[in-house]
Design an enzyme around this catalytic site. Structure first.
Site, PDB file in Angstrom:
ATOM      1  N   GLY A   1      35.567   0.022  42.141  1.00 24.66           N
ATOM      2  CA  GLY A   1      34.094   0.099  42.067  1.00 24.66           C
ATOM      3  C   GLY A   1      33.486   1.106  43.025  1.00 24.66           C
TER       4      GLY A   1
ATOM      5  N   LYS B   1      23.779  13.329  49.110  1.00 25.69           N
ATOM      6  CA  LYS B   1      23.664  12.623  50.396  1.00 25.69           C
ATOM      7  C   LYS B   1      23.286  13.571  51.537  1.00 25.69           C
ATOM      8  CE  LYS B   1      26.741   8.987  48.791  1.00 25.69           C
ATOM      9  NZ  LYS B   1      28.130   8.600  48.550  1.00 25.69           N
TER      10      LYS B   1
HETATM   11  N1  HSE Z   1      30.562   6.982  44.443  1.00 22.80           N
HETATM   12  C1  HSE Z   1      30.141   6.870  45.799  1.00 22.80           C
HETATM   13  C2  HSE Z   1      31.337   7.094  46.703  1.00 22.80           C
HETATM   14  C3  HSE Z   1      29.564   5.498  46.029  1.00 22.80           C
HETATM   15  O1  HSE Z   1      32.469   7.136  46.200  1.00 22.80           O
HETATM   16  O2  HSE Z   1      31.154   7.287  47.893  1.00 22.80           O
HETATM   17  C4  HSE Z   1      28.834   5.345  47.312  1.00 22.80           C
HETATM   18  O3  HSE Z   1      27.694   6.156  47.378  1.00 22.80           O
END
Ligand code: HSE
Length: 435
Positions: free
Chosen positions: A188, A206
């Site tokens: 997940g 980010k």
């Molecule tokens: N897909 C993102 C990761 C989830 O793998 O960091 C968290 O923002």
């Protein structure tokens, strides 16, 4: 008795389930700290039939998110569906209806941040988005509150758990790229579209958010030079190891007082670097400034409960403001809205770095001197060289070089010239080195 804080959650997937589970299992300690209960009065999801293994009253589930957005009793709308639409419209509607919003939606804030923050400011509501960067790491709270007196000049982050999981598995367990990605998806960690993780887009979202908070500037997302890990081979990882480095997908944002060098790409970092051993789903963000010099925050970057805990922390923070009658005690964007000013972005060609270069060339006398001659003509100094193996007639051998600090434009021009040589068998490759 203080009134209960009523929330509605849009999105009952990995993070939404984590939030409900945290409120269910740790509700008592949250109540002792906050002074009242947080009550989930509606949950919207297109799938309201799957059993999530949680103790949820079926009557609060709905497939219609409008029921939350327009619900007169809901204080805080928690948006956890991700993506641009309908998330954007639902958030804007909630704000217009006077509701505070908590979201983990980095893509939305990176692209539509100006609209969302200004609408929230206009309507005097708060936006909590701690979970949008670094999962459980309180990096947004740190920039907004702990480092409020500090002039941040440098951000470096491993901010995508999926990419870090893949690179760690490839480095330490010689796992294939595809298998490592499949595992990250099963746990997940990955986005609905995992190319966002692999191609650096999620990391770019980010770093756009952190840059806005750290320097007080909006960021045009398309200006971020973004490269992912799909071009990284197990040979690159092996070569990095031989030179004493590890390869990490880094999100970088450096402010020199005039312009910002913002980029996402795989980078070689020395094995002794504090972030070299941040592995698996762990994320790390290194902040440098004028007062504390350096601070590194490390924690789980993805996953149901870690990310859920950041969402709950935002809910509690907004609940405290509601209970104390204060509004926007801490500006959502870290700077006051009227202090957000555009800062120019540096062209990637103007940056300077050390470089790892990988050529595939014929194993003939004089080849090395032709390549080093071209590099020399662009003032690129060579730190070390390795030729790996000997080739069969007419086939290329890998030739690896580490350079001194050089200009990106010169590196790109030199590689173009080297790729045109009759002794070059494949397109040359480079990885930037960050120390
Ligand atoms: N897909 C993102 C990761 C989830 O793998 O960091 C968290 O923002």
């Amino acid at each position: 008795m203080m009134p209960r804080i009523k929330i509605g959650i849009i999105g009952f997937g990995t993070i939404g389930s984590g939030v409900v589970k945290i409120l269910e299992t740790n509700g008592d300690i949250i109540k002792k700290r906050l002074g009242t209960e947080i009550e989930v009065i509606k949950i919207a999801d297109l799938d309201i039939s799957t059993d999530r293994g949680l103790n949820v009253d079926q009557n609060i589930l709905t497939a219609d998110a409008q029921q939350l957005v327009n619900h007169t009793e809901i204080d805080i709308v928690v948006e956890l569906i991700g993506g641009y639409e309908p998330a954007r419209s639902l958030i804007l509607q909630s704000i217009s209806n006077g509701k505070h919003v908590v979201t983990a939606n980095k893509a939305l804030l990176a692209i539509h941040g100006d609209e969302i923050f200004s609408t929230a400011d206009h309507n005097h509501v708060s936006i909590g988005f701690e979970a949008s960067v670094g999962g459980a790491i309180p990096v947004i709270r740190s920039i907004r509150e702990s480092f409020v007196a500090n002039k941040i000049s440098n951000i470096e982050g491993i901010v995508n758990g999926t990419a870090n999981y893949i690179l760690s598995k490839m480095s330490d367990e010689h796992c294939s790229f595809d298998l490592a990605l499949k595992e990250a998806q099963e746990k997940g960690f990955a986005e609905a579209d995992p190319t966002f993780d692999i191609e650096g887009i999620d990391s770019a979202h980010k770093i756009a958010i952190l840059t806005r908070l750290a320097y007080g500037t909006p960021i045009n997302f398309d200006d971020i030079n973004t490269q992912g890990i799909s071009g990284i081979s197990s040979e690159d990882i092996e070569c990095a190891r031989e030179f004493g480095y590890r390869i990490k997908l880094l999100a970088i944002s450096k402010f020199n007082g005039e312009s910002i060098d913002i980029r996402v790409h795989p980078a070689m970092i020395p094995q002794s670097h504090p972030m070299a051993n941040v592995n698996g789903v762990f994320n790390a963000v290194r902040l440098c400034d004028d007062l504390m010099e350096e601070n590194i925050l490390v924690g789980h970057g993805a996953g149901s409960l870690p990310t859920g805990s950041a969402v709950v922390a935002d809910i509690v923070q907004i609940a405290r403001d509601i209970l104390s009658g204060s509004k926007n005690r801490v500006s959502s964007q870290s700077f006051q809205n009227n202090e957000i000013k555009s800062i120019p972005i540096m062209n990637i060609k103007d940056i300077h770095s050390e470089y790892f270069l990988r050529f595939s060339v014929l194993d003939n006398p004089g080849v090395l001197s032709r390549i080093s001659g071209i590099l020399g003509s662009y003032s690129i100094g060579i730190l070390s060289v390795i030729q790996k193996g000997r080739s069969d007639q007419g086939k290329g051998v890998p030739l690896i070089m580490m350079t001194h600090r050089s200009n990106e434009k010169d590196i790109q021009s030199a590689l173009r010239e080297i790729d045109d040589l009759d002794v070059t068998c494949e397109k040359s490759n480079f990885i930037r080195v960050e120390k």
